[in-house]
Design a protein around this motif. Structure first.
Motif, PDB file in Angstrom:
ATOM      1  N   SER A 264     -13.340  31.101  26.299  1.00 14.07           N
ATOM      2  CA  SER A 264     -13.023  29.695  26.592  1.00 14.07           C
ATOM      3  C   SER A 264     -14.087  29.037  27.461  1.00 14.07           C
ATOM      4  O   SER A 264     -14.141  27.810  27.562  1.00 14.07           O
ATOM      5  N   LYS A 265     -14.959  29.847  28.098  1.00 13.72           N
ATOM      6  CA  LYS A 265     -15.982  29.278  28.990  1.00 13.72           C
ATOM      7  C   LYS A 265     -17.351  29.174  28.315  1.00 13.72           C
ATOM      8  O   LYS A 265     -18.336  28.847  28.943  1.00 13.72           O
TER       9      LYS A 265
ATOM     10  N   MET B  72      -4.143  20.925  17.265  1.00 16.51           N
ATOM     11  CA  MET B  72      -5.475  20.404  17.568  1.00 16.51           C
ATOM     12  C   MET B  72      -5.648  20.153  19.062  1.00 16.51           C
ATOM     13  O   MET B  72      -6.743  20.296  19.594  1.00 16.51           O
ATOM     14  N   GLY B  73      -4.538  19.779  19.743  1.00 19.62           N
ATOM     15  CA  GLY B  73      -4.651  19.440  21.157  1.00 19.62           C
ATOM     16  C   GLY B  73      -4.463  20.626  22.088  1.00 19.62           C
ATOM     17  O   GLY B  73      -4.600  20.468  23.304  1.00 19.62           O
ATOM     18  N   PHE B  74      -4.166  21.814  21.544  1.00 15.04           N
ATOM     19  CA  PHE B  74      -3.802  22.946  22.395  1.00 15.04           C
ATOM     20  C   PHE B  74      -4.914  23.338  23.368  1.00 15.04           C
ATOM     21  O   PHE B  74      -4.665  23.585  24.548  1.00 15.04           O
ATOM     22  N   GLY B  75      -6.143  23.345  22.870  1.00 14.51           N
ATOM     23  CA  GLY B  75      -7.268  23.705  23.731  1.00 14.51           C
ATOM     24  C   GLY B  75      -7.408  22.742  24.897  1.00 14.51           C
ATOM     25  O   GLY B  75      -7.614  23.145  26.051  1.00 14.51           O
ATOM     26  N   MET B  76      -7.255  21.458  24.600  1.00 19.76           N
ATOM     27  CA  MET B  76      -7.352  20.450  25.663  1.00 19.76           C
ATOM     28  C   MET B  76      -6.196  20.582  26.633  1.00 19.76           C
ATOM     29  O   MET B  76      -6.354  20.409  27.839  1.00 19.76           O
ATOM     30  N   GLU B  77      -5.001  20.888  26.071  1.00 23.27           N
ATOM     31  CA  GLU B  77      -3.836  21.083  26.924  1.00 23.27           C
ATOM     32  C   GLU B  77      -4.095  22.222  27.914  1.00 23.27           C
ATOM     33  O   GLU B  77      -3.787  22.113  29.097  1.00 23.27           O
ATOM     34  N   MET B  78      -4.716  23.299  27.424  1.00 18.84           N
ATOM     35  CA  MET B  78      -5.008  24.445  28.283  1.00 18.84           C
ATOM     36  C   MET B  78      -6.016  24.073  29.373  1.00 18.84           C
ATOM     37  O   MET B  78      -6.025  24.640  30.447  1.00 18.84           O
ATOM     38  N   ARG B  79      -6.874  23.103  29.060  1.00 16.41           N
ATOM     39  CA  ARG B  79      -7.862  22.693  30.065  1.00 16.41           C
ATOM     40  C   ARG B  79      -7.326  21.577  30.951  1.00 16.41           C
ATOM     41  O   ARG B  79      -8.050  21.032  31.786  1.00 16.41           O
ATOM     42  N   GLY B  80      -6.053  21.208  30.746  1.00 13.16           N
ATOM     43  CA  GLY B  80      -5.426  20.232  31.625  1.00 13.16           C
ATOM     44  C   GLY B  80      -5.829  18.792  31.359  1.00 13.16           C
ATOM     45  O   GLY B  80      -5.770  17.953  32.256  1.00 13.16           O
ATOM     46  N   VAL B  81      -6.240  18.500  30.118  1.00 13.07           N
ATOM     47  CA  VAL B  81      -6.582  17.116  29.776  1.00 13.07           C
ATOM     48  C   VAL B  81      -5.280  16.310  29.668  1.00 13.07           C
ATOM     49  O   VAL B  81      -4.318  16.785  29.061  1.00 13.07           O
ATOM     50  N   PRO B  82      -5.210  15.111  30.253  1.00 10.06           N
ATOM     51  CA  PRO B  82      -3.982  14.321  30.191  1.00 10.06           C
ATOM     52  C   PRO B  82      -3.570  14.004  28.748  1.00 10.06           C
ATOM     53  O   PRO B  82      -4.410  13.919  27.852  1.00 10.06           O
TER      54      PRO B  82
ATOM     55  N   ARG C 110      -9.297  21.227  14.556  1.00  9.79           N
ATOM     56  CA  ARG C 110      -9.041  21.844  15.853  1.00  9.79           C
ATOM     57  C   ARG C 110     -10.351  22.232  16.525  1.00  9.79           C
ATOM     58  O   ARG C 110     -10.491  22.145  17.741  1.00  9.79           O
ATOM     59  N   ALA C 111     -11.314  22.678  15.707  1.00  7.86           N
ATOM     60  CA  ALA C 111     -12.623  23.026  16.271  1.00  7.86           C
ATOM     61  C   ALA C 111     -13.380  21.773  16.704  1.00  7.86           C
ATOM     62  O   ALA C 111     -13.964  21.728  17.784  1.00  7.86           O
ATOM     63  N   LEU C 112     -13.323  20.747  15.852  1.00  9.21           N
ATOM     64  CA  LEU C 112     -14.087  19.520  16.132  1.00  9.21           C
ATOM     65  C   LEU C 112     -13.615  18.827  17.404  1.00  9.21           C
ATOM     66  O   LEU C 112     -14.416  18.288  18.161  1.00  9.21           O
ATOM     67  N   VAL C 113     -12.303  18.849  17.631  1.00  7.87           N
ATOM     68  CA  VAL C 113     -11.739  18.073  18.717  1.00  7.87           C
ATOM     69  C   VAL C 113     -12.212  18.606  20.074  1.00  7.87           C
ATOM     70  O   VAL C 113     -12.238  17.895  21.068  1.00  7.87           O
ATOM     71  N   ARG C 114     -12.623  19.842  20.103  1.00  6.67           N
ATOM     72  CA  ARG C 114     -13.159  20.410  21.348  1.00  6.67           C
ATOM     73  C   ARG C 114     -14.531  19.843  21.675  1.00  6.67           C
ATOM     74  O   ARG C 114     -14.997  19.971  22.803  1.00  6.67           O
TER      75      ARG C 114
ATOM     76  N   GLN D 202      -7.222  32.472  22.647  1.00  7.13           N
ATOM     77  CA  GLN D 202      -8.175  32.864  23.695  1.00  7.13           C
ATOM     78  C   GLN D 202      -9.332  31.877  23.763  1.00  7.13           C
ATOM     79  O   GLN D 202      -9.761  31.492  24.840  1.00  7.13           O
ATOM     80  N   ILE D 203      -9.829  31.498  22.588  1.00  7.32           N
ATOM     81  CA  ILE D 203     -10.925  30.526  22.559  1.00  7.32           C
ATOM     82  C   ILE D 203     -10.445  29.190  23.103  1.00  7.32           C
ATOM     83  O   ILE D 203     -11.167  28.486  23.802  1.00  7.32           O
ATOM     84  N   ASP D 204      -9.182  28.869  22.827  1.00  8.37           N
ATOM     85  CA  ASP D 204      -8.620  27.620  23.349  1.00  8.37           C
ATOM     86  C   ASP D 204      -8.373  27.688  24.858  1.00  8.37           C
ATOM     87  O   ASP D 204      -7.991  26.683  25.457  1.00  8.37           O
ATOM     88  N   GLY D 205      -8.533  28.875  25.437  1.00 12.91           N
ATOM     89  CA  GLY D 205      -8.442  28.973  26.892  1.00 12.91           C
ATOM     90  C   GLY D 205      -7.094  29.426  27.410  1.00 12.91           C
ATOM     91  O   GLY D 205      -6.819  29.312  28.599  1.00 12.91           O
ATOM     92  N   ALA D 206      -6.226  29.949  26.520  1.00 11.69           N
ATOM     93  CA  ALA D 206      -4.928  30.437  26.982  1.00 11.69           C
ATOM     94  C   ALA D 206      -5.073  31.875  27.467  1.00 11.69           C
ATOM     95  O   ALA D 206      -5.802  32.659  26.863  1.00 11.69           O
ATOM     96  N   GLY D 207      -4.358  32.201  28.547  1.00 11.36           N
ATOM     97  CA  GLY D 207      -4.431  33.543  29.101  1.00 11.36           C
ATOM     98  C   GLY D 207      -3.341  34.433  28.545  1.00 11.36           C
ATOM     99  O   GLY D 207      -2.617  34.050  27.624  1.00 11.36           O
TER     100      GLY D 207
END
Lengths: 369, 297
Positions: A73-74, A96-106, A146-150, B193-198
């Protein structure tokens, strides 16, 4: 400067060596395709770039920074999986928004980003649906969305088209290429389909048994294969590989090729490296398009005309493939559909020997001049 | 073969098919009656006054219908020395079953998740050891368990019973979830994991929401086992943690006064009712879960 660099990368699973000292690099905005038969380590290599697999030795660098110890993720990457890997319990927008949700995007910002990408991919009407309610092509689109939205700096694709039917595969291939041209983001793409590799890549890495066989542009890989494996793997129909005897014949050696039903045919060698093979065997590699019918106005320069017994004629629309036997192997020639060749006849075919390549039958390495 | 002969043949085939079918249904009916007869006896006799039972016919329908035995079994019957009915023990069992089922199901799910998606050296050996727990008979663990409970100062408490049932159930719940998650695509975990979930986020957000069917199976299994358990209950409980099964035994074997068979029948049905409810309610979800899985691509 190289954007993604893989330096002397080595990966073991216990005693099994999966990747052996891979060296690769791709410039920013490039499209790197990893291609090879199944089990060659191409997916493992992609997973090490993603950070989903650790490396045993060597380095992965993204934009000059070693990322070996960074979690996926980093690494500022996004990945499209072969099975699409859409979360079954979430709808398309949530996926599609899950990655952003994990990063705390509003939430509002998330929704805006998802809507924007959905628009480019024309999947707006699917946002409320569950993955189970989508067709294969739609799932593929959502996975790309989902990939693009990141908005990552590096896209990783793991055989993304292998689950689609033939027609859709070609459509999506074009779409991926168009997307790459408009975004300009660096892509690493894994496939076992050499046509996908040729059409998409700016650089191709051919792998076999965890060893990098050749790394170059599609044109280099096609016209100038480093060894027998690459020559055989890339191209459809594949390159003709014909055993030939090398004999001394004046200043430069020439080749003798067995022919069904008549005495061996002589062909010029034309490569300096073959001098060392006089009295031994070599493997002559020549692509189907370098063997054609003899034009009415005579063979072109660099061609050698050989009478061949035509066994099978396969019209394919734009071309007609003609099959004959040389050196005990099936040989495919590509002729024009209106040359009127018929099965069973013996016909002169023009061999473009300036396009031919030669390999050592024991080591399978290329013999160069 | 002539057309007529063929016709007769078809006719015979149809008739044999019908006969076979009738025989099958008759057989099934016999089995069903045989299986349901005890329940019938229990229900019928639980709503009769006591002298009607004593007068003889166990199979007859009640002449004078009464729910007094049910009320008595629930709240006033003599259990051991106290005339409390089953109700306090019912709550004891609830206090034991709910945490035991929730904890063992969650831990089983977590174990299954780790054993399939976070593989480590020796994981199959560990799983083998956990599986072994499924084959250990109750009786063998009684004495060591008693000393463990004593050591933990949990002897005779509801918490102690919860611990016993969680430990004993873990082998089964782990087995259920491991097999279910084994077929769960690992690529989903990689994508998360890539999406950053633990570790826990992947478990809560990706795996658990897709685990409906196996959760239902595990809950049914654990609930019925823990609810129906008698041996652990009678061995490790005190008066104020005694589960309903033990209380039912005390009700039936209570030696003061006359044997109130109608109350015993009512009490036995009361004790069995919750497991029946669980089957009826979650059985529907179970089927629904299977259907959802069937259309998932």
């Amino acid at each position: 400067m190289a954007f993604l660099e893989i330096a002397r990368l080595h990966k073991d699973y216990g005693p099994v060596e999966v990747l052996r000292d891979i060296d690769l690099s791709i410039e920013e905005g490039g499209f790197l395709v990893l291609v090879g038969p199944s089990g060659c380590g191409k997916s493992t290599l992609l997973y090490t770039i993603a950070g989903l697999e650790s490396v045993t030795r060597g380095e992965v660098r993204i934009d000059g920074r070693t990322v070996n110890d960074l979690p996926p993720s980093k690494r500022d990457i996004a990945m499209v999986f072969q099975s699409y890997a859409l979360y079954p319990s979430m709808n398309v927008a949530e996926n599609m928004g899950f990655g952003m949700e994990m990063r705390g995007v509003p939430k509002a910002e998330r929704r805006r980003a998802v809507a924007e990408v959905a628009k480019t991919l024309q999947i707006e009407h699917l946002l409320e649906r569950r993955p189970a309610q989508l067709s294969g092509g739609q799932r593929q689109r959502v996975a790309m969305g989902r990939a693009l939205v990141r908005n990552p700096r590096l896209f990783l694709f793991d055989e993304p088209l292998s689950n689609l039917d033939a027609k859709l595969r070609i459509e999506m291939r074009t779409e991926i290429k168009r997307l790459h041209q408009s975004l300009g983001t660096t892509i690493v793409y894994v496939t076992h389909d050499q046509i996908e590799a040729m059409t998409l890549a700016t650089r191709i890495a051919v792998l076999k048994d965890g060893v990098l066989q050749q790394f170059g542009t599609p044109a280099e890989i096609y016209a100038d294969p480093a060894n027998l494996f690459v020559a055989d793997f890339m191209g459809s129909p594949p390159m003709n590989l014909i055993p030939a005897a090398v004999r001394a014949d004046g200043p430069s050696p020439s080749l003798l090729v067995e022919r069904a039903g008549s005495e061996p045919a002589a062909l010029p060698a034309g490569v300096k490296g073959l001098d060392a093979y006089v009295g031994r065997e070599t493997i002559l590699g020549i692509r189907p398009e370098a063997i054609t019918e003899v034009p009415a106005d005579g063979a072109a320069n660099g061609s050698t005309v050989v009478d061949c017994r035509i066994e099978v004629v396969e019209p394919a629309g734009a071309d007609t493939y003609v099959i004959t036997h040389l050196g005990g192997r099936e040989v495919v020639a590509r002729t024009s559909p209106d040359c009127g060749v018929r099965a069973g006849e013996t016909r002169p075919l023009a061999f473009r020997m300036d396009k031919a390549v030669f390999f050592d039958p024991a080591t399978h390495d290329r013999i160069r001049g | 073969m002539s057309a007529a002969a063929q016709d007769t043949a078809v006719h015979t085939a149809v008739r044999t098919g019908r006969l076979a079918r009738a025989a099958i249904y008759a057989g099934l009916l016999v089995f069903a009656v045989y299986y349901l007869l005890p329940l019938y006896v229990m229900v019928v006799n639980s709503v009769k006054p006591l002298d009607e039972i004593r007068s003889g016919d166990m199979l007859a329908l009640p002449r004078a219908f009464t729910i007094a035995p049910w009320l008595s079994a629930w709240s006033t019957a003599q259990i051991g020395v106290e005339p409390t009915g089953l109700v306090p023990y019912f709550w004891n069992t609830i206090r034991m079953v709910v945490p035991a089922v929730v904890i063992s199901t969650l831990m089983g799910a977590l174990n299954g998740y780790v054993l399939t998606k976070w593989r480590f050296r020796g994981d199959t050996v560990l799983f083998g050891c956990l599986l072994f727990a499924c084959f250990i008979p109750f009786q063998i663990v009684l004495i060591p368990m008693a000393s463990v409970l004593g050591f933990l100062n949990l002897a005779g408490t509801t918490a102690g019973l919860v611990l016993v049932h969680v430990v004993y159930g873990l082998g089964f719940t782990t087995l259920f979830f491991r097999n279910y998650y084994d077929a769960f695509p690992t690529e989903l975990v990689k994508a998360a994991q890539i999406d950053g979930a633990g570790f826990f986020r992947i478990f809560w957000r990706i795996l658990l929401p897709s685990s409906g069917p196996i959760i239902v199976v595990t809950v049914i299994w654990q609930f019925t086992n823990v609810w129906n358990d008698f041996l652990f209950g009678v061995s490790f409980s005190d008066y104020d943690s005694m589960p309903m099964t033990v209380a039912l035994n005390n009700l039936v074997s209570s030696s003061t006064g006359v044997k109130e068979y109608n109350v015993h029948f009512a009490g036995a049905i009361l004790a069995a009712l919750p497991t029946l409810v669980v089957y009826v309610v979650s059985g529907r979800y179970f089927v629904r879960g299977l259907m959802a899985g069937a259309v998932k691509g």
